[in-house]
Motif scaffolding. Structure first.
Motif, PDB file in Angstrom:
ATOM      1  N   ALA A 178      42.555  44.155  34.158  1.00 21.40           N
ATOM      2  CA  ALA A 178      41.353  44.360  33.804  1.00 21.40           C
ATOM      3  C   ALA A 178      41.015  44.795  32.477  1.00 21.40           C
ATOM      4  O   ALA A 178      39.891  44.381  31.677  1.00 21.40           O
ATOM      5  CB  ALA A 178      40.589  45.880  34.665  1.00 21.40           C
ATOM      6  N   THR A 209      36.411  37.293  35.694  1.00 18.76           N
ATOM      7  CA  THR A 209      36.027  38.627  35.872  1.00 18.76           C
ATOM      8  C   THR A 209      36.224  39.084  37.492  1.00 18.76           C
ATOM      9  O   THR A 209      36.890  39.970  37.999  1.00 18.76           O
ATOM     10  CB  THR A 209      34.502  38.966  35.465  1.00 18.76           C
ATOM     11  OG1 THR A 209      34.225  38.753  34.280  1.00 18.76           O
ATOM     12  CG2 THR A 209      34.044  40.512  35.992  1.00 18.76           C
ATOM     13  N   LEU A 255      38.852  41.556  39.179  1.00 12.91           N
ATOM     14  CA  LEU A 255      38.635  42.419  39.916  1.00 12.91           C
ATOM     15  C   LEU A 255      39.294  42.491  41.409  1.00 12.91           C
ATOM     16  O   LEU A 255      39.721  43.403  41.960  1.00 12.91           O
ATOM     17  CB  LEU A 255      36.959  42.538  40.310  1.00 12.91           C
ATOM     18  CG  LEU A 255      36.177  43.057  39.226  1.00 12.91           C
ATOM     19  CD1 LEU A 255      34.766  42.727  39.637  1.00 12.91           C
ATOM     20  CD2 LEU A 255      36.464  44.339  38.949  1.00 12.91           C
TER      21      LEU A 255
END
Length: 412
Positions: A151, A249, A253
Motif C-alpha cells: 500500500a 489499487t 488492498l
C-alpha cells in the motif's frame, strides 16, 4: 527473561525487512517497463528473469549464510545482510539501465537470504515446546510487513517511481542501525560449528537430511508448500487483472487483506490451535485449508467469491510455524543455521521452477487454442500440490507404533 526482548528485536527486524520488500513490489515491474519503452510483454519476460535470478541467489546463499551464522553467530550475519540490503535499494533507486537493476536483484537475493538466520535465531532463544508459537509471531511479522508495504509502495510510486526504493533503503538502514545497538547474540561460543564447503554448499548441505531420521519427509512437505505458494507471486496480478479487471489499487488492498488475515492466524490463532490439536494436526490442517482456499481462488466467478477465499486460505499459516517447530526438533543446536539454510534453498529452488510452470499453465488455459478456458488452472494445480503435501505430512509425522514388552501378551 532476557529472551523475550530478543524475540521482539527479531520481530521488528522482520517487519521492517518485509515492509521494505513490499514497498518495491508495486513499482519494480513498472520501472522495468519504463526501461523498455512501455513494452509490457517484454517487461514481463524480464521481470520473470529477475525473479529467477533472485531465487537462484537465495538458493545458493541461504545455506552459506546459515553455515556462517553457525560459526560466527547470528548477529553479524543479520546485521551485515541488512546493511547490504540498504545499499542494494539505493543502487536500484539510482539504476540508469536494466543492467544495474539486474545487479540490484542479484544483491537482493544474496542479502535477502538472511531470513534463514533470523529463523535460526528464533530456534536459539526459544524452548522446543514454544517454537511453534514463536515462529507464528515471526509469520505475523511477515503479514504485517505485507499489509503496509504494498500500500505504501503504491502511494509513493504515484509520486515518483523511484521514491519507494529510497524509502525502502532508508527503512532497512534504520533497521540495521537499530540492531547494531540493541540486538544481542543468540548463539554461545560453545555451541558454534566450523565452516566447511560441505556445510555451506547448497547441494552437499542436504546431507544433513540423511543423518537426521524423519527430516527428509518434512523437507518434502516444505518443498510442495513453497512450490504451490509460487502461484501467488507469479500469476496473482495477471490472473486478477485478466479475470476481474482489477487495478493496482484493488490488488494492493487485496494483498493488504491477505496480510491482515495472516497476522490474525499466525499472531494469535497458531498458539491456540497448536496448543489444542498439536503440531502434527495443525500442519495437516493448514495445508488442507490452503488447498481449499486455492480452489476458491481458481474457481471464483466474481471478486466477492475471491475475497471470501482469503480467510480460508489464511489458515495455511498454521503450516509454517508447525513445520519449523517439528523440523528444528530433529537437529541439534549447532545445526540450526544449517537447517534454515536448507529451508532457504528450498524457497530458492521453487522460486526458479515455480514461475515458468504456473505462467505456462496460465497461458495454456487462456490461449486461443485452449480446449478448456480455465484462467484459474494455476491455482487448481497449486491446490493439488498442497493436498499432496498434506498426505505426505500425515505419513511422515505419524507416531511410531508402540511395541509391547516381551511376554505382555501372555500375561494378559
Amino acid at each position: 527473561m532476557k529472551r523475550t526482548p530478543s524475540l521482539a528485536f527479531i520481530f521488528i527486524t522482520v517487519v521492517l525487512d518485509v515492509l521494505a520488500l513490499g514497498i518495491v513490489i508495486p513499482v519494480l515491474p513498472r520501472l522495468i517497463e519504463a526501461f523498455v519503452a512501455g513494452d509490457t510483454a517484454r517487461a514481463a519476460g524480464i521481470y520473470g528473469l529477475f525473479a529467477s535470478v533472485w531465487a537462484l541467489m537465495s538458493f545458493v546463499c541461504s545455506p552459506l549464510l546459515g553455515s556462517l551464522s553457525d560459526r560466527f553467530g547470528r548477529r553479524p550475519v543479520i546485521l551485515l545482510s541488512n546493511f547490504g540490503l540498504a545499499f542494494d535499494y539505493v543502487l536500484m533507486a539510482l539504476a540508469p539501465n536494466l543492467a544495474w537493476l539486474f545487479v540490484g536483484r542479484v544483491l537482493s537475493g544474496i542479502c535477502g537470504a538472511s531470513w534463514t538466520t533470523a529463523a535460526a535465531y528464533v530456534a536459539d532463544i526459544t524452548a522446543p515446546e514454544h517454537r511453534a508459537a514463536a515462529f507464528g509471531r515471526i509469520g505475523a511479522a511477515w503479514g504485517l510487513g505485507f499489509v503496509l508495504g504494498p500500500a505504501l509502495g503504491g502511494v509513493l510510486g504515484g509520486i515518483d517511481i523511484r521514491l519507494p526504493f529510497w524509502v525502502a533503503g532508508g527503512l532497512t538502514l534504520a533497521n540495521a542501525a537499530y540492531g547494531l545497538f540493541v540486538l544481542p547474540e543468540s548463539l554461545p561460543a560453545e555451541r558454534r560449528a566450523p565452516v566447511s564447503l560441505a556445510r555451506a554448499n547448497p547441494f552437499s548441505a542436504l546431507g544433513l537430511l540423511r543423518a537426521r531420521p524423519g527430516l527428509t519427509g518434512l523437507v518434502g512437505v516444505s518443498f510442495l508448500y513453497w512450490l504451490a505458494h509460487q502461484v501467488l507471486n507469479t500469476v496473482f496480478v495477471l490472473y486478477t487483472g485478466y479475470r476481474y479487471g482489477w487495478t493496482t489499487t484493488t490488488v494492493g488492498l487485496t494483498l493488504g487483506a491477505v496480510g491482515v488475515c495472516s497476522i490474525i492466524v499466525q499472531g494469535g490463532l497458531v498458539r491456540v490451535i497448536v496448543g489444542a490439536i498439536g503440531e502434527r494436526r495443525a500442519l495437516i490442517t493448514g495445508l488442507l485449508c490452503g488447498a481449499f482456499g486455492m480452489v476458491v481462488y481458481g474457481l471464483a466467478p466474481s471478486p466477492v467469491w475471491f475475497w471470501a477465499g482469503i480467510p480460508v486460505f489464511a489458515l495455511i499459516g498454521l503450516n509454517g510455524p508447525s513445520m519449523q517447530s517439528l523440523m528444528t526438533r530433529r537437529v541439534d543446536a549447532t545445526e540450526q543455521g544449517r537447517l534454515q539454510g536448507i529451508n532457504g534453498s528450498l524457497v530458492g529452488i521453487t522460486g526458479m521452477i515455480g514461475p515458468p510452470i504456473f505462467t505456462a499453465v496460465f497461458a495454456r488455459f487462456i490461449g486461443k487454442s485452449a480446449d478448456l478456458h480455465l484462467p484459474g488452472a494455476p491455482f487448481l494445480l497449486a491446490s493439488t500440490m498442497l493436498v499432496a503435501g498434506a498426505l505426505l505430512a500425515a505419513r511422515v509425522t505419524r507416531p511410531a507404533p508402540t511395541v509391547a514388552p516381551a511376554g505382555a501378551a501372555g500375561a494378559s
